[in-house]
Design a protein around this motif. Sequence first.
Motif, short mmCIF file in Angstrom:
data_model
loop_
_atom_site.label_atom_id
_atom_site.label_comp_id
_atom_site.label_asym_id
_atom_site.label_seq_id
_atom_site.Cartn_x
_atom_site.Cartn_y
_atom_site.Cartn_z
N THR A 102 0.74 -1.47 -0.42
CA THR A 102 -0.04 0.25 0.27
C THR A 102 0.61 2.29 -0.15
N ASP A 123 -4.97 -7.40 -6.79
CA ASP A 123 -6.68 -6.94 -7.51
C ASP A 123 -6.62 -5.97 -6.53
N MET A 124 -6.14 -5.13 -5.52
CA MET A 124 -6.40 -4.46 -4.76
C MET A 124 -6.37 -3.11 -5.45
N THR A 126 -6.30 0.27 -5.01
CA THR A 126 -6.55 1.65 -4.38
C THR A 126 -4.66 1.13 -4.94
#
Length: 154
Positions: A102, A123-124, A126
Amino acid sequence: MEHMFTRLEWLVGKEKLENLGTKSVALFGCGGVGGFAMEALVRTGIGRLVLIDGDKVTVSNLNRQLIATQETIGRRKVEVAKERALSIRPDMQVDTYDIVYTKEAYPDFIKDIKVDFVIDAIDMVTAKLAIIENCQELGIPCISSMGTGNKMHP
């Protein structure tokens, strides 16, 4: 014994093949799309591969992920992927990061790993956006896979 890259050399030429050996690629995600991307990179002579994935192989991965076998269930994806890469090309450099990327947790990650190219196979959304934005800021080419993980009606 025939050289591993003979056919690739015929296709792209010796100079370009040697250039591939000097390049490093970061691969975010070693699952469905990422596993096949990793395989292709290993088999095309990339010099250094940086694998980033914070997950383990599960039974539900068996139907779609190259690194998923009965023997790898429960193991960390980056370690299984590294073993597979080195079983094909023991001479290449493979770095692993067993993390869920992240932007907040790893703000300078892409800059710090010093790569020539980035492949986003996670897949995320953000994190995908953060990877793309960071690569644009750093001038690093990036391919982002718009997978269908967890999406029935995208």
